[in-house]
Design an enzyme around this catalytic site. Structure first.
Site, PDB file in Angstrom:
ATOM      1  N   TYR A   1       5.992   4.292  -2.740  1.00 46.94           N
ATOM      2  CA  TYR A   1       6.333   4.062  -1.006  1.00 46.94           C
ATOM      3  C   TYR A   1       7.435   4.813  -0.541  1.00 46.94           C
ATOM      4  O   TYR A   1       7.229   5.760   0.522  1.00 46.94           O
ATOM      5  CB  TYR A   1       6.485   2.514  -0.906  1.00 46.94           C
TER       6      TYR A   1
ATOM      7  N   LYS B   1       7.143   8.066   1.837  1.00 53.79           N
ATOM      8  CA  LYS B   1       7.687   8.309   3.148  1.00 53.79           C
ATOM      9  C   LYS B   1       8.534   9.535   3.399  1.00 53.79           C
ATOM     10  O   LYS B   1       8.743   9.922   4.551  1.00 53.79           O
ATOM     11  CB  LYS B   1       8.485   7.047   3.776  1.00 53.79           C
TER      12      LYS B   1
HETATM   13  N1  LIG Z   1       7.707  -3.284   8.065  1.00 54.57           N
HETATM   14  C1  LIG Z   1       9.293  -2.671   7.870  1.00 54.57           C
HETATM   15  O1  LIG Z   1      10.039  -3.399   7.674  1.00 54.57           O
HETATM   16  C2  LIG Z   1       9.170  -1.202   8.168  1.00 54.57           C
HETATM   17  C3  LIG Z   1       8.044  -0.376   8.395  1.00 54.57           C
HETATM   18  N2  LIG Z   1       8.220   0.995   8.707  1.00 54.57           N
HETATM   19  C4  LIG Z   1       7.048   1.932   8.810  1.00 54.57           C
HETATM   20  O2  LIG Z   1       6.576   1.572  10.068  1.00 54.57           O
HETATM   21  C5  LIG Z   1       5.112   1.918  10.063  1.00 54.57           C
HETATM   22  C6  LIG Z   1       4.178   0.688  10.618  1.00 54.57           C
HETATM   23  O3  LIG Z   1       4.661  -0.529   9.447  1.00 54.57           O
HETATM   24  P1  LIG Z   1       4.083  -1.905   9.718  1.00 54.57           P
HETATM   25  O4  LIG Z   1       3.716  -2.170  11.221  1.00 54.57           O
HETATM   26  O5  LIG Z   1       5.334  -2.763   9.162  1.00 54.57           O
HETATM   27  O6  LIG Z   1       2.831  -2.000   8.504  1.00 54.57           O
HETATM   28  P2  LIG Z   1       1.531  -2.481   8.928  1.00 54.57           P
HETATM   29  O7  LIG Z   1       0.808  -2.512   7.703  1.00 54.57           O
HETATM   30  O8  LIG Z   1       1.489  -3.812   9.736  1.00 54.57           O
HETATM   31  O9  LIG Z   1       0.832  -1.539  10.096  1.00 54.57           O
HETATM   32  C7  LIG Z   1       0.413  -0.219   9.638  1.00 54.57           C
HETATM   33  C8  LIG Z   1      -0.957  -0.067  10.195  1.00 54.57           C
HETATM   34  O10 LIG Z   1      -1.350   1.206   9.872  1.00 54.57           O
HETATM   35  C9  LIG Z   1      -2.972   0.950   9.524  1.00 54.57           C
HETATM   36  N3  LIG Z   1      -3.304   1.835   8.633  1.00 54.57           N
HETATM   37  C10 LIG Z   1      -2.990   1.684   7.300  1.00 54.57           C
HETATM   38  N4  LIG Z   1      -3.775   2.710   6.669  1.00 54.57           N
HETATM   39  C11 LIG Z   1      -4.487   3.408   7.224  1.00 54.57           C
HETATM   40  C12 LIG Z   1      -5.387   4.497   7.338  1.00 54.57           C
HETATM   41  N5  LIG Z   1      -5.570   5.199   6.284  1.00 54.57           N
HETATM   42  N6  LIG Z   1      -5.664   4.921   8.538  1.00 54.57           N
HETATM   43  C13 LIG Z   1      -5.614   4.217   9.604  1.00 54.57           C
HETATM   44  N7  LIG Z   1      -4.525   3.229   9.880  1.00 54.57           N
HETATM   45  C14 LIG Z   1      -4.142   2.915   8.702  1.00 54.57           C
HETATM   46  C15 LIG Z   1      -2.951  -0.386   9.246  1.00 54.57           C
HETATM   47  O11 LIG Z   1      -4.358  -0.897   9.414  1.00 54.57           O
HETATM   48  C16 LIG Z   1      -1.960  -1.021   9.942  1.00 54.57           C
HETATM   49  O12 LIG Z   1      -2.566  -1.617  11.253  1.00 54.57           O
HETATM   50  C17 LIG Z   1       4.862   2.216   8.609  1.00 54.57           C
HETATM   51  O13 LIG Z   1       4.612   3.776   8.828  1.00 54.57           O
HETATM   52  C18 LIG Z   1       6.066   1.960   7.841  1.00 54.57           C
HETATM   53  O14 LIG Z   1       6.291   3.004   6.733  1.00 54.57           O
HETATM   54  C19 LIG Z   1       9.387   1.603   8.312  1.00 54.57           C
HETATM   55  C20 LIG Z   1      10.438   0.836   8.096  1.00 54.57           C
HETATM   56  C21 LIG Z   1      10.514  -0.507   7.981  1.00 54.57           C
HETATM   57  C1  LIG Z   2      13.554 -13.235  -3.863  1.00 54.71           C
HETATM   58  C2  LIG Z   2      13.513 -11.603  -4.073  1.00 54.71           C
HETATM   59  C3  LIG Z   2      14.881 -11.067  -4.862  1.00 54.71           C
HETATM   60  C4  LIG Z   2      13.733 -11.382  -2.545  1.00 54.71           C
HETATM   61  C5  LIG Z   2      12.585 -10.167  -2.242  1.00 54.71           C
HETATM   62  C6  LIG Z   2      12.846  -9.743  -0.766  1.00 54.71           C
HETATM   63  C7  LIG Z   2      11.889  -8.334  -0.667  1.00 54.71           C
HETATM   64  C8  LIG Z   2      10.648  -8.849  -0.529  1.00 54.71           C
HETATM   65  C9  LIG Z   2      12.426  -7.598   0.765  1.00 54.71           C
HETATM   66  C10 LIG Z   2      13.980  -7.265   0.867  1.00 54.71           C
HETATM   67  C11 LIG Z   2      14.251  -5.969   1.356  1.00 54.71           C
HETATM   68  C12 LIG Z   2      12.717  -5.687   2.031  1.00 54.71           C
HETATM   69  C13 LIG Z   2      12.397  -4.158   2.398  1.00 54.71           C
HETATM   70  C14 LIG Z   2      13.415  -3.744   3.034  1.00 54.71           C
HETATM   71  O1  LIG Z   2      13.521  -4.446   4.281  1.00 54.71           O
HETATM   72  C15 LIG Z   2      13.222  -2.208   3.795  1.00 54.71           C
HETATM   73  C16 LIG Z   2      11.762  -1.918   4.145  1.00 54.71           C
HETATM   74  C17 LIG Z   2      11.370  -0.805   4.622  1.00 54.71           C
HETATM   75  C18 LIG Z   2      10.259  -0.444   4.860  1.00 54.71           C
HETATM   76  O2  LIG Z   2       9.864   0.606   5.370  1.00 54.71           O
HETATM   77  C19 LIG Z   2       9.036  -1.065   4.214  1.00 54.71           C
HETATM   78  C20 LIG Z   2       9.586  -2.590   3.974  1.00 54.71           C
HETATM   79  C21 LIG Z   2      10.463  -2.537   3.106  1.00 54.71           C
HETATM   80  C22 LIG Z   2      10.695  -2.009   1.756  1.00 54.71           C
HETATM   81  C23 LIG Z   2      11.162  -4.164   2.919  1.00 54.71           C
HETATM   82  C24 LIG Z   2       9.935  -4.937   2.014  1.00 54.71           C
HETATM   83  C25 LIG Z   2      10.463  -6.282   1.353  1.00 54.71           C
HETATM   84  C26 LIG Z   2      11.842  -6.330   1.012  1.00 54.71           C
HETATM   85  C27 LIG Z   2      12.005  -5.341  -0.470  1.00 54.71           C
END
Ligand SMILES: NC(=O)C1=CN([C@@H]2O[C@H](COP(=O)(O)OP(=O)(O)OC[C@H]3O[C@@H](n4cnc5c(N)ncnc54)[C@H](O)[C@@H]3O)[C@@H](O)[C@H]2O)C=CC1
Ligand SMILES: CC(C)CCC[C@@H](C)[C@H]1CC[C@H]2[C@@H]3[C@H](O)CC4=CC(=O)CC[C@]4(C)[C@H]3CC[C@]12C
Length: 440
Positions: free
Chosen positions: A230, A234
């Site tokens: 992952y 990214k």
């Molecule tokens: N959730 C988090 O804490 C973080 C997320 N991100 C980034 O933010 C972005 C959004 O993440 P989230 O909303 O958390 O994830 P999510 O899984 O909720 O949303 C991702 C969306 O992309 C769509 N998707 C996946 N594969 C696809 C494909 N092949 N074609 C078209 N659509 C596709 C999914 O259907 C989903 O709706 C991602 O790029 C992720 O890497 C970055 C930092 C932290």
């Molecule tokens: C009991 C366990 C030790 C606790 C597990 C917690 C984990 C599942 C999560 C702790 C930190 C999270 C990640 C972090 O917030 C940074 C992230 C950034 C992204 O771009 C995607 C999600 C994630 C990797 C997030 C995923 C869950 C944790 C690893």
């Protein structure tokens, strides 16, 4: 009245349209000028070099690029813009979509591209802005091209967020890296000039050595070494986006790109938070501390991340020279806390308690359990998908301090958080309560 049409591609009908309605990175050894040091341009162990795989977009586009010239500044329709949000039905994507509709006055059409379209898109059809839902896959270059054609701005947030081993490394690479390449090539071929990419703090770290990143910013030097698919994907995708800045798009103008790096996002729709809540309910209202309270995690509210995307997309044209090729951490007023203590800000008011001022299990036992989970996942893979939260990677991330402290987005494009910490907290609590009660 909803209209349904399909985009023909490769002889088959694939991308389905349903309904009408830009740090230059200065990293040791990487060598671009300007701000943006804490970069994901570290080493990705065991992954192909970026230019080994080229998308088939050029071949699949045909004359599309010649027909469409969405020059943003010069167009007579400059006041009404077409935005495309990839991954617009995901956790973050939905917030970006709603934020654009609420806060982007120049929005004329909003295209929401996702593999899985959410039913909530229906309700957006009644508003004044034309909303076009496009079911498509970012790994399919022709589907991406068809969606991008005619858009002025692309917010590319689609991604496969998997740190639990649910998907294969190849699939993660395909979606996150090749999918991003397809988006870039589509912009170049069709003349779309502005691209905002949702990157991640994970492109920087935590690294495999567990070095703390304490109150770091975009210029903080940090040894970024990625092994997990992952963060690797990214980091590669972010690099593609930043290197694409300045490329000539169809019509002769330069592409302007930037990458936003959220830390751990929380808020309405956060599935891991909901999972923790349900787990706590199953355990009679108790959660057990696993990680020391002293290990701090950067967290940012989803509404503020969405707002940052909207602002960045809006300002990319006017501030192209400053913002083009730049990276920005996403930040707001959320407090620095350990992952578990931060979650308790929401789960506590929902009736859960975190047991233990210190971790109940010794760290070596967690390491052992994480390794056991990884082994079980591997052994069971032919039979069943075993993907628990705890694995060696998530343990390492959870157990390493990673916090950001920066004002770069404020300086470059005037970002201020839209939601205070109190608002963010209240909204999240209300959502957890609702999500929890609907689960029972
Ligand atoms: N959730 C988090 O804490 C973080 C997320 N991100 C980034 O933010 C972005 C959004 O993440 P989230 O909303 O958390 O994830 P999510 O899984 O909720 O949303 C991702 C969306 O992309 C769509 N998707 C996946 N594969 C696809 C494909 N092949 N074609 C078209 N659509 C596709 C999914 O259907 C989903 O709706 C991602 O790029 C992720 O890497 C970055 C930092 C932290
Ligand atoms: C009991 C366990 C030790 C606790 C597990 C917690 C984990 C599942 C999560 C702790 C930190 C999270 C990640 C972090 O917030 C940074 C992230 C950034 C992204 O771009 C995607 C999600 C994630 C990797 C997030 C995923 C869950 C944790 C690893």
């Amino acid at each position: 009245m909803p209209v349904e049409h399909r985009v023909a591609a490769r002889g088959r009908l694939r991308a389905r349209v349903v309904g009408v309605v830009a740090g230059r990175v200065s990293v040791p050894g990487m060598g671009q000028e300007g701000e943006g040091g804490a970069s994901g341009r570290g080493r990705c162990v065991g992954w192909p070099a970026l230019d080994e795989r080229r998308g088939p977009l050029q071949a699949s586009l045909g004359t599309l690029g010649q027909r469409l010239q969405p020059g943003m500044a010069d167009s007579a329709q400059a006041q009404k813009l077409v935005y495309l949000v990839t991954g617009g039905c995901g956790f973050l994507g939905e917030h970006v979509v709603r934020m654009l509709l609420q806060r982007e006055p120049r929005l004329g059409e909003l295209r929401v591209f996702d593999r899985h379209l959410g039913p909530w898109l229906e309700e957006l059809k009644t508003g004044p802005v034309r909303v076009t839902a496009i079911q498509g896959d970012v790994t399919e270059a022709h589907e991406v091209a068809a969606a991008v054609a005619g858009a002025h701005v692309v917010i590319h947030t689609a991604g496969l967020v998997d740190v639990f081993g649910r998907a294969s490394p190849e699939t993660i690479h395909e979606v996150n890296v090749q999918g991003t390449r397809n988006v870039i090539e589509a912009c170049v071929q069709t003349g779309t000039r502005f691209l905002v990419y949702t990157s991640s703090m994970e492109v920087v770290g935590p690294n495999t050595k567990g070095h703390p990143f304490y109150r770091g910013n975009e210029d903080t030097l940090y040894e970024a070494v990625h092994r997990h698919p992952y963060p690797c994907s990214k980091a590669l995708a972010e690099r593609l986006v930043l290197e694409a800045n300045g490329r000539e798009v169809h019509g002769g103008l330069p592409l302007v790109t930037c990458a936003l790096r959220p830390t751990g996002i929380y808020g309405e729709g956060h599935q891991i938070m909901r999972d923790f809540y349900r787990q706590g309910l199953r355990l009679g209202g108790w959660l057990f501390r696993a990680i020391p309270a002293s290990v701090e995690h950067g967290r940012v509210y989803v509404g503020n991340v969405a707002w940052m995307h909207v602002l960045a997309a809006r300002e990319l044209e006017r501030r192209a020279a400053l913002m083009g090729g730049q990276v920005y951490f996403c930040y707001d007023g959320s407090p620095y806390k350990s992952y578990e203590d931060f979650n308790m800000e929401f789960l506590g008011p929902c009736g859960l308690q975190l047991v233990g001022a210190r971790p109940l299990l010794p760290y070596w036992l967690l390491v052992f359990l994480a390794a056991l989970n990884a082994l079980l996942q591997w052994l069971l893979r032919p039979l069943v998908l075993y993907a628990p939260l705890l694995n060696p990677y998530t343990l390492a991330v959870a157990n390493t301090t990673f916090t950001v402290s920066t004002d770069k987005a404020q300086r470059h494009f005037g970002y201020e958080p839209l939601f205070s910490w109190e608002d963010s907290r209240t909204r999240t609590i209300l959502w957890v309560q609702a999500a929890g009660s609907s689960a029972q």
